[in-house]
Structures are given as structure tokens and as C-alpha cells.
Enzyme design. Structure first.
Site, PDB file in Angstrom:
ATOM      1  N   LYS A  41       0.825  -1.196   0.000  1.00 19.78           N
ATOM      2  CA  LYS A  41       0.000   0.000   0.000  1.00 19.78           C
ATOM      3  C   LYS A  41       0.862   1.249   0.000  1.00 19.78           C
ATOM      4  O   LYS A  41       0.415   2.330  -0.341  1.00 19.78           O
ATOM      5  CB  LYS A  41      -0.887   0.022   1.269  1.00 19.78           C
ATOM      6  CG  LYS A  41      -1.706  -1.228   1.466  1.00 19.78           C
ATOM      7  CD  LYS A  41      -2.410  -1.178   2.835  1.00 19.78           C
ATOM      8  CE  LYS A  41      -3.198  -2.440   3.027  1.00 19.78           C
ATOM      9  NZ  LYS A  41      -2.826  -3.110   4.291  1.00 19.78           N
ATOM     10  N   GLY A  42       2.129   1.076   0.418  1.00 17.90           N
ATOM     11  CA  GLY A  42       2.988   2.228   0.667  1.00 17.90           C
ATOM     12  C   GLY A  42       3.204   3.149  -0.518  1.00 17.90           C
ATOM     13  O   GLY A  42       3.383   4.353  -0.349  1.00 17.90           O
ATOM     14  N   GLU A  97       7.642   2.725  -5.898  1.00 13.33           N
ATOM     15  CA  GLU A  97       7.743   2.191  -4.529  1.00 13.33           C
ATOM     16  C   GLU A  97       7.872   3.338  -3.531  1.00 13.33           C
ATOM     17  O   GLU A  97       8.298   4.429  -3.882  1.00 13.33           O
ATOM     18  CB  GLU A  97       9.027   1.347  -4.452  1.00 13.33           C
ATOM     19  CG  GLU A  97       8.924  -0.077  -4.029  1.00 13.33           C
ATOM     20  CD  GLU A  97       8.173  -0.457  -2.785  1.00 13.33           C
ATOM     21  OE1 GLU A  97       7.255   0.248  -2.318  1.00 13.33           O
ATOM     22  OE2 GLU A  97       8.503  -1.520  -2.262  1.00 13.33           O
ATOM     23  N   ASP A  98       7.518   3.045  -2.292  1.00 12.95           N
ATOM     24  CA  ASP A  98       7.686   4.056  -1.248  1.00 12.95           C
ATOM     25  C   ASP A  98       9.142   4.148  -0.788  1.00 12.95           C
ATOM     26  O   ASP A  98       9.702   5.232  -0.665  1.00 12.95           O
ATOM     27  CB  ASP A  98       6.759   3.770  -0.050  1.00 12.95           C
ATOM     28  CG  ASP A  98       6.839   2.324   0.453  1.00 12.95           C
ATOM     29  OD1 ASP A  98       7.605   1.516  -0.113  1.00 12.95           O
ATOM     30  OD2 ASP A  98       6.124   2.004   1.422  1.00 12.95           O
ATOM     31  N   ASP A 101      14.721  -0.602   1.108  1.00 14.42           N
ATOM     32  CA  ASP A 101      15.426  -0.827   2.367  1.00 14.42           C
ATOM     33  C   ASP A 101      16.512  -1.878   2.104  1.00 14.42           C
ATOM     34  O   ASP A 101      17.568  -1.554   1.574  1.00 14.42           O
ATOM     35  CB  ASP A 101      14.375  -1.281   3.381  1.00 14.42           C
ATOM     36  CG  ASP A 101      14.875  -1.370   4.802  1.00 14.42           C
ATOM     37  OD1 ASP A 101      15.751  -0.580   5.173  1.00 14.42           O
ATOM     38  OD2 ASP A 101      14.389  -2.230   5.553  1.00 14.42           O
ATOM     39  N   LYS A 129      17.184   3.937   1.440  1.00 14.42           N
ATOM     40  CA  LYS A 129      18.121   3.829   2.576  1.00 14.42           C
ATOM     41  C   LYS A 129      19.288   2.973   2.108  1.00 14.42           C
ATOM     42  O   LYS A 129      19.319   1.757   2.372  1.00 14.42           O
ATOM     43  CB  LYS A 129      17.443   3.105   3.748  1.00 14.42           C
ATOM     44  CG  LYS A 129      16.396   3.892   4.496  1.00 14.42           C
ATOM     45  CD  LYS A 129      16.050   3.122   5.773  1.00 14.42           C
ATOM     46  CE  LYS A 129      14.608   3.207   6.133  1.00 14.42           C
ATOM     47  NZ  LYS A 129      14.214   2.308   7.227  1.00 14.42           N
ATOM     48  N   PHE A 150      13.670   4.635  10.919  1.00 18.22           N
ATOM     49  CA  PHE A 150      12.345   4.162  10.527  1.00 18.22           C
ATOM     50  C   PHE A 150      11.433   5.355  10.286  1.00 18.22           C
ATOM     51  O   PHE A 150      11.170   6.144  11.190  1.00 18.22           O
ATOM     52  CB  PHE A 150      11.754   3.235  11.593  1.00 18.22           C
ATOM     53  CG  PHE A 150      10.559   2.497  11.076  1.00 18.22           C
ATOM     54  CD1 PHE A 150      10.724   1.334  10.334  1.00 18.22           C
ATOM     55  CD2 PHE A 150       9.286   2.990  11.280  1.00 18.22           C
ATOM     56  CE1 PHE A 150       9.621   0.670   9.819  1.00 18.22           C
ATOM     57  CE2 PHE A 150       8.174   2.329  10.765  1.00 18.22           C
ATOM     58  CZ  PHE A 150       8.347   1.168  10.032  1.00 18.22           C
ATOM     59  N   VAL A 151      10.987   5.487   9.063  1.00 16.60           N
ATOM     60  CA  VAL A 151      10.205   6.672   8.695  1.00 16.60           C
ATOM     61  C   VAL A 151       8.750   6.324   8.407  1.00 16.60           C
ATOM     62  O   VAL A 151       8.423   5.184   8.066  1.00 16.60           O
ATOM     63  CB  VAL A 151      10.824   7.388   7.474  1.00 16.60           C
ATOM     64  CG1 VAL A 151      12.114   8.080   7.851  1.00 16.60           C
ATOM     65  CG2 VAL A 151      11.049   6.418   6.316  1.00 16.60           C
ATOM     66  N   ASP A 157       3.954   3.347   6.733  1.00 17.81           N
ATOM     67  CA  ASP A 157       3.219   3.137   7.982  1.00 17.81           C
ATOM     68  C   ASP A 157       4.106   2.649   9.115  1.00 17.81           C
ATOM     69  O   ASP A 157       5.181   2.100   8.910  1.00 17.81           O
ATOM     70  CB  ASP A 157       2.119   2.094   7.768  1.00 17.81           C
ATOM     71  CG  ASP A 157       2.696   0.670   7.620  1.00 17.81           C
ATOM     72  OD1 ASP A 157       3.509   0.455   6.700  1.00 17.81           O
ATOM     73  OD2 ASP A 157       2.361  -0.192   8.452  1.00 17.81           O
ATOM     74  N   ARG A 163       0.054   6.571   7.447  1.00 14.93           N
ATOM     75  CA  ARG A 163       0.246   6.621   5.995  1.00 14.93           C
ATOM     76  C   ARG A 163      -0.218   7.961   5.423  1.00 14.93           C
ATOM     77  O   ARG A 163       0.272   8.427   4.403  1.00 14.93           O
ATOM     78  CB  ARG A 163      -0.555   5.508   5.306  1.00 14.93           C
ATOM     79  CG  ARG A 163      -0.050   4.102   5.593  1.00 14.93           C
ATOM     80  CD  ARG A 163      -0.733   3.114   4.656  1.00 14.93           C
ATOM     81  NE  ARG A 163      -0.584   1.729   5.080  1.00 14.93           N
ATOM     82  CZ  ARG A 163       0.459   0.952   4.781  1.00 14.93           C
ATOM     83  NH1 ARG A 163       1.448   1.434   4.081  1.00 14.93           N
ATOM     84  NH2 ARG A 163       0.510  -0.299   5.198  1.00 14.93           N
TER      85      ARG A 163
HETATM   86  P1  IMP Z   1      13.003  -4.382   1.533  1.00 15.88           P
HETATM   87  O1  IMP Z   1      13.663  -3.377   0.615  1.00 15.88           O
HETATM   88  O2  IMP Z   1      12.698  -5.681   0.880  1.00 15.88           O
HETATM   89  O3  IMP Z   1      13.787  -4.563   2.810  1.00 15.88           O
HETATM   90  O4  IMP Z   1      11.603  -3.877   2.010  1.00 15.88           O
HETATM   91  C1  IMP Z   1      11.115  -2.670   1.720  1.00 15.88           C
HETATM   92  C2  IMP Z   1       9.739  -2.528   2.341  1.00 15.88           C
HETATM   93  O5  IMP Z   1       9.825  -2.507   3.782  1.00 15.88           O
HETATM   94  C3  IMP Z   1       9.166  -1.189   1.951  1.00 15.88           C
HETATM   95  O6  IMP Z   1       8.399  -1.295   0.760  1.00 15.88           O
HETATM   96  C4  IMP Z   1       8.327  -0.827   3.148  1.00 15.88           C
HETATM   97  O7  IMP Z   1       7.031  -1.365   3.028  1.00 15.88           O
HETATM   98  C5  IMP Z   1       9.050  -1.461   4.328  1.00 15.88           C
HETATM   99  N1  IMP Z   1       9.926  -0.480   4.999  1.00 15.88           N
HETATM  100  C6  IMP Z   1      11.269  -0.425   4.956  1.00 15.88           C
HETATM  101  N2  IMP Z   1      11.754   0.608   5.667  1.00 15.88           N
HETATM  102  C7  IMP Z   1      10.672   1.252   6.179  1.00 15.88           C
HETATM  103  C8  IMP Z   1      10.509   2.436   6.998  1.00 15.88           C
HETATM  104  O8  IMP Z   1      11.460   3.127   7.412  1.00 15.88           O
HETATM  105  N3  IMP Z   1       9.232   2.772   7.290  1.00 15.88           N
HETATM  106  C9  IMP Z   1       8.142   2.069   6.860  1.00 15.88           C
HETATM  107  N4  IMP Z   1       8.245   0.972   6.077  1.00 15.88           N
HETATM  108  C10 IMP Z   1       9.500   0.562   5.746  1.00 15.88           C
HETATM  109 MG    MG Z   2       6.556  -0.926   0.134  1.00 15.48          MG
END
Ligand code: IMP
Ligand code: MG
Length: 174
Positions: A41-42, A97-98, A101, A129, A150-151, A157, A163
Site C-alpha cells: 500500500k505504501g 515504490e515508497d 530498504d 536507505k 524508521f520513517v 506506515d 500513511r
Molecule cells: P526491503 O527493501 O525488501 O527490505 O523492504 C522494503 C519494504 O519494507 C518497503 O516497501 C516498506 O514497506 C518497508 N519499509 C522499509 N523501511 C521502512 C521504513 O522506514 N518505514 C516504513 N516501512 C518501511
Molecule cells: Mg513498500
């Protein structure tokens, strides 16, 4: 325990950066249609605002994924919870994407989408990040690179809350 929110990136800064990204994307996709894919949803707030700033034709689709694992650390094995409605074969796809990470979710997703034979496949993220990266992901458009905090807000969210904040904030627990 109360949650205090502090502003990391203001609404004005986010909006200005989205306008810049929209202008850049419009230029890069001149003569084409951008098929935007939102990762729910992000990504939804960012995608809607970004789409409003794009001047070439836009089509949209939505996808929802969840990563298997213990909940806090993404495992890299991604389950498609809601797949796209339409084929992407021959389309100029822009995944929105939001935040990136570890990069695990997106590297899986991009590989999956590549196999569906789009004409082109690019990635646009509001936040990145880079210090947290475990799996390499090629990001084409980035709103902001941020430190490892963590944002929340603008689609992001904390336990499904916040959100709807129009800025990027940090949650402090005290
Ligand atoms: P990754 O890149 O597979 O580790 O996961 C990324 C997902 O983790 C993002 O699409 C977000 O939904 C969630 N996520 C990672 N960091 C944050 C944060 O700082 N705040 C909120 N959601 C986060
Ligand atoms: Mg996401």
C-alpha cells in the site's frame, strides 16, 4: 508508551521533489506511454502525486506483495498477494515504490516483472536507505536518500498508522 513524530522531510520539500521527478520522467518518456505499477500500500500516495506531474500519457496498475519471514526482517521470498490486472508485455513499465530498504522485495519483484517481457522496466522510489542494502537493486529515479531511520508518512506506515501524513516523519517512542 507514547509516539512522538518529528518531521524529517517537509510537505513542501516532498512536493517539490515529486514535481522534479515528474518533469524528468516526462522528458525521458517523451513519445511513449508510462505504465505505472504501484506497489501497495505504501507506494499509493507517491504514485498518485507523481502521476499528476507527468505530462506524457499514463496508465496504471497495482500490485500487492508480502515477504515471507518473521515479520520484521524481509526474507527475500516474496508472495504476490494481489497480481496485476493487465499484461505488461510490450509496455514501458515504471515501478513506483515508497522505500527501498534491504532491496530484497524489489529485486524479486523486478525479476518477476522482467520475465513478463515489458518493452522497458524502470524503478522509481520516493525514499532510499542505501546503508541497509543487502541485495543490489538498480534504482532509476530516487526522491531522497535518507539515513537508516524508521520513517512514516506519505504512504509509509508504522503498524498501519500514519500513511496519511503529508510529510516524511520519524517515530520516536518514549
Ligand atoms: P526491503 O527493501 O525488501 O527490505 O523492504 C522494503 C519494504 O519494507 C518497503 O516497501 C516498506 O514497506 C518497508 N519499509 C522499509 N523501511 C521502512 C521504513 O522506514 N518505514 C516504513 N516501512 C518501511
Ligand atoms: Mg513498500
Amino acid at each position: 508508551m507514547s509516539e512522538k513524530i518529528s518531521v524529517m522531510i517537509s510537505e513542501e520539500e516532498v512536493d517539490a521533489r515529486i514535481a522534479e521527478l515528474g518533469a524528468k520522467i516526462s522528458k525521458d518518456y517523451e513519445g511513449k506511454t508510462v505504465h505505472m505499477i504501484c506497489v501497495l500500500k505504501g507506494g499509493v500516495f507517491f504514485m498518485c502525486e507523481l502521476a499528476k506531474k507527468i505530462t506524457v500519457p499514463v496508465t496504471m496498475d497495482f500490485m500487492s506483495v508480502s515477504s515471507y519471514g518473521n515479520g520484521t526482517v524481509s526474507s527475500g521470498v516474496v508472495k504476490i498477494v494481489k497480481d496485476l490486472d493487465d499484461t505488461i508485455e510490450g509496455k514501458d513499465v515504471l515501478v513506483v515504490e515508497d522505500i527501498i530498504d534491504s532491496g530484497r522485495t524489489l529485486s524479486y519483484l523486478l525479476e518477476n516483472l522482467k520475465n513478463r517481457k515489458p518493452s522497458s522496466l524502470k524503478l522509481c522510489t520516493l525514499l532510499d536507505k542505501p546503508d541497509r542494502r543487502v541485495t543490489e537493486v538498480n534504482v532509476d529515479y530516487t526522491g531522497f536518500e535518507i539515513e537508516d531511520k524508521f520513517v512514516i508518512g506519505y504512504g509509509l506506515d508504522y503498524a498501519q498508522k500514519y500513511r496519511n501524513l503529508p510529510y516524511i516523519g520519524v517515530v520516536e517512542l518514549d
